[in-house]
Design a protein around this motif. Structure first.
Motif, PDB file in Angstrom:
ATOM      1  N   ASP A   1       1.641 -63.112 -22.065  1.00  0.00           N
ATOM      2  CA  ASP A   1       2.381 -63.786 -23.047  1.00  0.00           C
ATOM      3  C   ASP A   1       3.201 -65.149 -22.629  1.00  0.00           C
ATOM      4  N   GLY A   2       2.689 -65.453 -21.455  1.00  0.00           N
ATOM      5  CA  GLY A   2       3.322 -66.705 -20.714  1.00  0.00           C
ATOM      6  C   GLY A   2       4.697 -66.233 -20.010  1.00  0.00           C
ATOM      7  N   VAL A   3       4.932 -65.128 -19.756  1.00  0.00           N
ATOM      8  CA  VAL A   3       6.147 -64.593 -19.071  1.00  0.00           C
ATOM      9  C   VAL A   3       6.021 -65.117 -17.631  1.00  0.00           C
ATOM     10  N   ARG A   4       6.954 -65.580 -16.989  1.00  0.00           N
ATOM     11  CA  ARG A   4       6.968 -66.261 -15.598  1.00  0.00           C
ATOM     12  C   ARG A   4       8.241 -65.672 -14.945  1.00  0.00           C
ATOM     13  N   GLU A   5       8.139 -65.721 -13.617  1.00  0.00           N
ATOM     14  CA  GLU A   5       9.066 -64.972 -12.748  1.00  0.00           C
ATOM     15  C   GLU A   5      10.291 -65.608 -12.927  1.00  0.00           C
TER      16      GLU A   5
ATOM     17  N   ASP B   1      11.656 -66.774 -15.857  1.00  0.00           N
ATOM     18  CA  ASP B   1      12.278 -66.569 -17.281  1.00  0.00           C
ATOM     19  C   ASP B   1      13.284 -65.492 -16.920  1.00  0.00           C
ATOM     20  N   ARG B   2      14.025 -65.643 -18.176  1.00  0.00           N
ATOM     21  CA  ARG B   2      15.064 -64.287 -18.095  1.00  0.00           C
ATOM     22  C   ARG B   2      14.947 -63.823 -19.641  1.00  0.00           C
ATOM     23  N   VAL B   3      14.722 -62.434 -19.613  1.00  0.00           N
ATOM     24  CA  VAL B   3      14.102 -61.652 -20.495  1.00  0.00           C
ATOM     25  C   VAL B   3      15.598 -60.945 -21.273  1.00  0.00           C
ATOM     26  N   ARG B   4      15.662 -60.630 -22.480  1.00  0.00           N
ATOM     27  CA  ARG B   4      16.722 -59.848 -23.098  1.00  0.00           C
ATOM     28  C   ARG B   4      16.131 -59.233 -24.258  1.00  0.00           C
ATOM     29  N   LEU B   5      16.764 -58.177 -24.587  1.00  0.00           N
ATOM     30  CA  LEU B   5      16.491 -57.369 -25.851  1.00  0.00           C
ATOM     31  C   LEU B   5      16.565 -58.416 -27.217  1.00  0.00           C
ATOM     32  N   ALA B   6      15.350 -58.211 -28.048  1.00  0.00           N
ATOM     33  CA  ALA B   6      15.214 -58.967 -29.068  1.00  0.00           C
ATOM     34  C   ALA B   6      16.579 -58.667 -30.139  1.00  0.00           C
ATOM     35  N   PRO B   7      16.892 -59.732 -30.924  1.00  0.00           N
ATOM     36  CA  PRO B   7      17.868 -59.460 -31.780  1.00  0.00           C
ATOM     37  C   PRO B   7      17.494 -58.221 -32.806  1.00  0.00           C
ATOM     38  N   GLY B   8      18.659 -56.997 -32.780  1.00  0.00           N
ATOM     39  CA  GLY B   8      18.492 -56.124 -33.628  1.00  0.00           C
ATOM     40  C   GLY B   8      17.806 -54.813 -32.748  1.00  0.00           C
ATOM     41  N   VAL B   9      17.352 -55.029 -31.329  1.00  0.00           N
ATOM     42  CA  VAL B   9      16.778 -53.887 -30.719  1.00  0.00           C
ATOM     43  C   VAL B   9      17.963 -53.360 -29.868  1.00  0.00           C
ATOM     44  N   MET B  10      17.933 -52.029 -29.585  1.00  0.00           N
ATOM     45  CA  MET B  10      19.053 -51.407 -28.898  1.00  0.00           C
ATOM     46  C   MET B  10      17.922 -50.570 -27.850  1.00  0.00           C
TER      47      MET B  10
ATOM     48  N   VAL C   1      12.750 -52.387 -17.981  1.00  0.00           N
ATOM     49  CA  VAL C   1      13.875 -52.885 -19.090  1.00  0.00           C
ATOM     50  C   VAL C   1      15.249 -52.991 -18.608  1.00  0.00           C
ATOM     51  N   ARG C   2      15.695 -52.050 -17.919  1.00  0.00           N
ATOM     52  CA  ARG C   2      17.107 -52.137 -17.315  1.00  0.00           C
ATOM     53  C   ARG C   2      17.138 -53.272 -16.395  1.00  0.00           C
ATOM     54  N   ALA C   3      16.018 -53.483 -15.458  1.00  0.00           N
ATOM     55  CA  ALA C   3      16.319 -54.325 -14.604  1.00  0.00           C
ATOM     56  C   ALA C   3      16.306 -56.035 -15.002  1.00  0.00           C
ATOM     57  N   VAL C   4      15.568 -56.001 -16.002  1.00  0.00           N
ATOM     58  CA  VAL C   4      15.345 -57.297 -16.749  1.00  0.00           C
ATOM     59  C   VAL C   4      16.562 -57.774 -17.532  1.00  0.00           C
ATOM     60  N   THR C   5      17.283 -56.741 -18.067  1.00  0.00           N
ATOM     61  CA  THR C   5      18.318 -56.939 -19.117  1.00  0.00           C
ATOM     62  C   THR C   5      19.568 -56.483 -18.661  1.00  0.00           C
TER      63      THR C   5
ATOM     64  N   LEU D   1       3.761 -55.803 -18.552  1.00  0.00           N
ATOM     65  CA  LEU D   1       4.572 -54.935 -19.630  1.00  0.00           C
ATOM     66  C   LEU D   1       5.384 -55.920 -20.490  1.00  0.00           C
ATOM     67  N   LEU D   2       6.034 -56.765 -19.849  1.00  0.00           N
ATOM     68  CA  LEU D   2       6.962 -57.719 -20.390  1.00  0.00           C
ATOM     69  C   LEU D   2       6.286 -58.279 -21.479  1.00  0.00           C
ATOM     70  N   GLY D   3       5.058 -58.870 -21.257  1.00  0.00           N
ATOM     71  CA  GLY D   3       4.405 -59.768 -22.189  1.00  0.00           C
ATOM     72  C   GLY D   3       4.000 -58.915 -23.329  1.00  0.00           C
ATOM     73  N   ASP D   4       3.694 -57.699 -23.298  1.00  0.00           N
ATOM     74  CA  ASP D   4       3.317 -56.849 -24.124  1.00  0.00           C
ATOM     75  C   ASP D   4       4.510 -56.432 -25.104  1.00  0.00           C
ATOM     76  N   MET D   5       5.701 -56.333 -24.493  1.00  0.00           N
ATOM     77  CA  MET D   5       7.083 -55.852 -25.340  1.00  0.00           C
ATOM     78  C   MET D   5       7.510 -57.069 -25.982  1.00  0.00           C
ATOM     79  N   ILE D   6       7.210 -58.194 -25.487  1.00  0.00           N
ATOM     80  CA  ILE D   6       7.624 -59.616 -26.154  1.00  0.00           C
ATOM     81  C   ILE D   6       6.827 -59.716 -27.349  1.00  0.00           C
ATOM     82  N   ALA D   7       5.439 -59.523 -27.216  1.00  0.00           N
ATOM     83  CA  ALA D   7       4.253 -59.664 -28.422  1.00  0.00           C
ATOM     84  C   ALA D   7       4.749 -58.649 -29.526  1.00  0.00           C
ATOM     85  N   LYS D   8       5.436 -57.409 -29.068  1.00  0.00           N
ATOM     86  CA  LYS D   8       5.629 -56.385 -30.086  1.00  0.00           C
ATOM     87  C   LYS D   8       7.050 -56.697 -30.628  1.00  0.00           C
ATOM     88  N   GLY D   9       7.872 -57.608 -30.165  1.00  0.00           N
ATOM     89  CA  GLY D   9       9.086 -57.882 -30.649  1.00  0.00           C
ATOM     90  C   GLY D   9      10.159 -57.153 -30.093  1.00  0.00           C
TER      91      GLY D   9
END
Length: 95
Positions: free
Chosen positions: A3-7, A9-18, A47-51, A83-91
């Motif tokens: 999903d175009g994730v690059r090194e 990038d900074r990734v975070r939990l999507a709004p409303g996700v916990m 997830v812990r590492a990127v957030t 993995l990050l691309g899949d999690m981003i695609a799933k919201g």
């Protein structure tokens, strides 16, 4: 699919996700509106590492995970980006 994730990038939990631990069932999960993603140990560490705070780049997280798991960085990078691309695609995550 990354999903175009690059090194850089900074990734975070999507709004409303916990990120929550289900103490009854003994697993960690990402809870979002009308959806749940059960995390295995590796996905949880990613997830812990990127957030983490302060926010790390994906590349910094990959380097830390490669050291933590004593694994080749290029193999860890491919798996993390997918993995990050899949999690981003799933919201569950966003950039």
């Amino acid at each position: 699919m990354t999903d175009g994730v690059r090194e850089e990038d900074r990734v975070r939990l999507a709004p409303g996700v916990m990120l929550r631990q289900d103490r009854v069932r003994g697993h960690w999960q990402l809870l979002g509106p009308e959806r749940v993603l059960i995390l295995d140990e590796v996905a949880l560490e990613v997830v812990r590492a990127v957030t983490a705070q302060p926010p790390a780049t994906v590349g910094t997280a990959i380097t830390a995970l490669a050291a933590q798991f004593d694994a080749p960085r290029d193999e860890i990078a491919a798996d993390v980006l997918e993995l990050l691309g899949d999690m981003i695609a799933k919201g569950f995550l966003t950039r």
